[in-house]
Design an enzyme around this catalytic site. Structure first.
Site, PDB file in Angstrom:
ATOM      1  N   SER A   1       0.838  -1.198   0.000  1.00 21.94           N
ATOM      2  CA  SER A   1       0.000   0.000   0.000  1.00 21.94           C
ATOM      3  C   SER A   1       0.874   1.251   0.000  1.00 21.94           C
ATOM      4  O   SER A   1       1.869   1.310   0.725  1.00 21.94           O
ATOM      5  CB  SER A   1      -0.862  -0.028   1.265  1.00 21.94           C
ATOM      6  N   ALA A   2       0.471   2.249  -0.782  1.00 21.67           N
ATOM      7  CA  ALA A   2       1.293   3.459  -0.895  1.00 21.67           C
ATOM      8  C   ALA A   2       1.346   4.262   0.410  1.00 21.67           C
ATOM      9  O   ALA A   2       2.388   4.822   0.756  1.00 21.67           O
ATOM     10  CB  ALA A   2       0.756   4.343  -2.025  1.00 21.67           C
ATOM     11  N   HIS A   3       0.229   4.302   1.149  1.00 25.84           N
ATOM     12  CA  HIS A   3       0.186   5.248   2.274  1.00 25.84           C
ATOM     13  C   HIS A   3       1.026   4.827   3.476  1.00 25.84           C
ATOM     14  O   HIS A   3       1.200   5.606   4.412  1.00 25.84           O
ATOM     15  CB  HIS A   3      -1.265   5.549   2.681  1.00 25.84           C
TER      16      HIS A   3
ATOM     17  N   THR B   1     -11.533   2.711 -13.726  1.00 22.79           N
ATOM     18  CA  THR B   1     -10.606   3.748 -14.192  1.00 22.79           C
ATOM     19  C   THR B   1      -9.443   3.873 -13.224  1.00 22.79           C
ATOM     20  O   THR B   1      -9.651   3.965 -12.009  1.00 22.79           O
ATOM     21  CB  THR B   1     -11.349   5.095 -14.305  1.00 22.79           C
TER      22      THR B   1
ATOM     23  N   CYS C   1     -10.409   0.543  18.700  1.00 20.19           N
ATOM     24  CA  CYS C   1     -11.769   0.999  18.963  1.00 20.19           C
ATOM     25  C   CYS C   1     -12.614   0.715  17.739  1.00 20.19           C
ATOM     26  O   CYS C   1     -12.468   1.362  16.710  1.00 20.19           O
ATOM     27  CB  CYS C   1     -11.797   2.497  19.228  1.00 20.19           C
TER      28      CYS C   1
HETATM   29  C1  LIG Z   1      -2.194  -0.889   6.745  1.00 16.89           C
HETATM   30  C2  LIG Z   1      -2.136  -2.339   6.533  1.00 16.89           C
HETATM   31  C3  LIG Z   1      -3.058  -2.987   5.684  1.00 16.89           C
HETATM   32  C4  LIG Z   1      -4.209  -2.261   5.030  1.00 16.89           C
HETATM   33  O1  LIG Z   1      -3.762  -1.394   4.027  1.00 16.89           O
HETATM   34  P1  LIG Z   1      -4.748  -0.356   3.351  1.00 16.89           P
HETATM   35  O2  LIG Z   1      -3.990   0.168   2.181  1.00 16.89           O
HETATM   36  O3  LIG Z   1      -5.005   0.684   4.374  1.00 16.89           O
HETATM   37  O4  LIG Z   1      -5.966  -1.088   2.935  1.00 16.89           O
HETATM   38  C5  LIG Z   1      -2.916  -4.342   5.501  1.00 16.89           C
HETATM   39  N1  LIG Z   1      -1.924  -5.033   6.092  1.00 16.89           N
HETATM   40  C6  LIG Z   1      -1.032  -4.448   6.898  1.00 16.89           C
HETATM   41  C7  LIG Z   1       0.061  -5.265   7.514  1.00 16.89           C
HETATM   42  C8  LIG Z   1      -1.102  -3.082   7.143  1.00 16.89           C
HETATM   43  O5  LIG Z   1      -0.213  -2.523   7.959  1.00 16.89           O
END
Ligand SMILES: *Cc1c(COP(=O)(O)O)cnc(C)c1O
Length: 393
Positions: free
Chosen positions: A200-202, A241, A327
Site C-alpha cells: 500500500s502506498a500510504h 478507471t 476501537c
Molecule cells: C495498513 C495495513 C493494511 C491495510 O492497508 P490499506 O492500504 O489501508 O488497505 C494491511 N496489512 C497491513 C500489515 C497493514 O499494515
C-alpha cells in the site's frame, strides 16, 4: 499541527516530493489511462507505465506482474478470494497465522463460509510463526500459504525466503502481506520465492487509496479470478478507471524508498532503538513487546505494567501514537496480536505502539520519551493511591 506524529505504522505523511509529482495529474494531465486515442490519454498511459516499473523495481518484479488496487486491503482480498474462487466445489485449504492484519484474517473467515478450510497458526512469544508449523500444516489440498512480511503492531519480521522455499518445495502458492515491509526492508520476490505480495502506498509516504498486488507470471503463473468486474483494466484482473495521480504518487514514493532503503532503514532503526532504550530505562515496569532482533525498523511497541494505555494516550494529546486495543464502534477490543503472544494478562490494555518515519526528528524522540515517562509515572501513582483508598475502605 503541534502534535508529535509517532503513528507511522498506521499511516505516513505523504512526502512533499510525492505530492509535487502528483499535482499535474489532477490539473493538467488529467486523461484517462484507458483513452488510447488522444494526447491526454497517452500521457496518462505513459506515467502509469513508469509508476508500474517503479513499484515493480522496489520488489524485484516485472511491470506486468503489478496490479494496481485501492490499497493493501483490496490486494489481500484479490489475492485470497481470486485464487480460491478457482477451487469452488473442490477441497481447498489455506494456511495463515493468527497475527495477520484483518485484511487477511477477515478474508479467510469469508472463505471459510464458502467451504475453504483454514489453518490459523499460532506464534511464539515475540510473534514469530514457526517454519516447522507451516510445514506440518501443509497437506495435499493446501492451495496457498499467506504469512505477512512484518507485523503492523509489534514489528515482527518473518523469514520470507525460508517460507517461500518451503512453499516452492511443497508446490503451494505463497502470498505475503508486505504492507509494513515494502520500502523499509529489502524484498526480492524472485529470491524469496514469493508468488503474490500485497502492499500500500500510504504506509511508505505515498497517498492513501492506492496499492498493488504483485502476482507472478512465470514459474508458476498465478491465476486469479477478478473481484471487481467492468472495463477490463489491469489485464482484466481489476476493472475500474485507474487512479492516475495516486498511481504516480505511489511510483514516486517507491522510487524514493528504493534509492534510500539501506541508509533510511539504519536511520529509522537508530531512532526506534533510542525510543526503546529511553523508555525501558526511564519508565518503571516498561518492557519491549515483540522481537529484539529482526524487527521492523520503525516500530517500537512498549508494555508498561500497571499503566492503562488508553488513559496514557488520553493524557498525552501532544503525541500521536496508538494503543493495544482497537476501537471498533463503541467497544474497545483487545488486540488479537497482543493476545496471541501469551504474555501478562494486561498486555493488551497496557501496550503502546510508537512508529517513527523519515520525518521524525531526534528532538521529537527525546520529547516523547520525557512526556511518556512523566505521564506513566503520574498515572501509576494515581492508580496506586486509588488502590490504597479502596483497600482502606
Ligand atoms: C495498513 C495495513 C493494511 C491495510 O492497508 P490499506 O492500504 O489501508 O488497505 C494491511 N496489512 C497491513 C500489515 C497493514 O499494515
Amino acid at each position: 499541527m503541534n502534535t508529535i506524529y509517532l503513528d507511522n505504522n498506521a499511516t505516513t505523511r505523504v512526502d512533499p516530493a510525492v505530492v509535487e509529482a502528483m499535482v499535474p495529474f489532477y490539473t493538467e494531465v488529467y486523461g484517462n489511462a484507458s483513452s488510447a486515442s488522444h494526447a491526454y490519454g497517452w500521457a496518462a498511459i505513459d506515467c502509469v507505465d513508469t509508476a508500474r516499473k517503479q513499484v515493480a523495481d522496489l520488489i524485484g518484479a516485472d511491470e506486468q506482474e503489478i496490479v494496481f488496487t485501492s490499497g493493501a486491503t483490496e490486494s489481500c482480498n484479490l489475492a485470497l478470494k481470486g485464487v480460491f474462487e478457482l477451487y469452488r466445489g473442490a477441497p481447498a485449504h489455506l494456511v495463515t497465522q493468527v497475527t495477520e492484519h484483518p485484511a487477511v484474517l477477515e478474508t479467510a473467515r469469508v472463505l471459510e463460509t464458502q467451504g475453504v478450510s483454514v489453518t490459523y497458526l499460532p506464534v511464539d512469544s515475540v510473534g514469530r510463526v514457526r517454519l516447522s508449523d507451516i510445514a506440518d500444516a501443509i497437506r495435499p489440498e493446501t492451495v496457498l500459504v499467506s504469512i505477512m512480511a512484518a507485523n503492523n503492531e509489534i514489528g515482527t519480521i518473518n523469514d520470507l525466503g525460508a517460507i517461500g522455499a518451503l512453499c516452492g518445495e511443497r508446490d503451494v502458492l505463497f502470498h505475503t502481506d508486505a504492507t509494513q515491509a515494502v520500502g523499509k526492508l529489502k524484498i526480492d520476490v524472485e529470491q524469496m520465492g514469493i508468488h503474490m505480495l500485497s502492499c500500500s502506498a500510504h504506509k511508505m509516504h505515498g497517498p492513501k487509496g492506492v496499492g498493488a498486488l504483485y502476482a507472478r507470471r512465470r514459474r508458476p503463473a498465478v491465476k486469479l479470478k477478478a473481484q471487481i468486474d467492468g472495463g477490463g483494466q489491469e489485464r482484466g484482473r481489476r476493472s475500474g478507471t485507474l487512479n492516475v495521480p495516486g498511481i504516480v504518487g505511489f511510483g514516486a514514493a517507491a522510487a524514493i524508498c528504493r534509492e534510500n532503503l539501506n541508509e533510511e532503514s539504519q536511520e529509522l532503526s537508530a531512532m526506534r532503538d533510542r525510543l526503546i532504550e529511553g523508555l525501558l530505562s526511564a519508565v518503571d515496569g516498561a518492557a519491549l513487546v515483540g522481537p529484539g532482533d529482526r524487527r521492523l525498523a520503525n516500530n517500537a511497541s512498549i508494555y508498561i505494567a500497571g499503566v492503562n494505555s488508553e488513559a496514557l494516550m488520553a493524557s498525552l494529546h501532544d503525541i500521536a501514537m496508538s494503543s493495544g486495543s482497537a476501537c471498533s464502534s463503541a467497544a474497545v477490543k483487545p488486540s488479537h496480536v497482543l493476545t496471541a503472544l501469551g504474555g501478562p494478562s494486561d498486555l493488551a490494555q497496557s501496550t503502546i505502539r510508537l512508529g517513527v518515519s523519515r520525518f521524525t526528528t531526534e528532538q521529537e524522540i527525546e520529547t516523547a520519551i520525557r512526556r511518556i515517562t512523566a505521564e506513566a509515572g503520574r498515572l501509576r501513582q494515581l492508580t496506586s493511591s486509588v488502590d490504597r483508598v479502596f483497600r482502606k475502605s
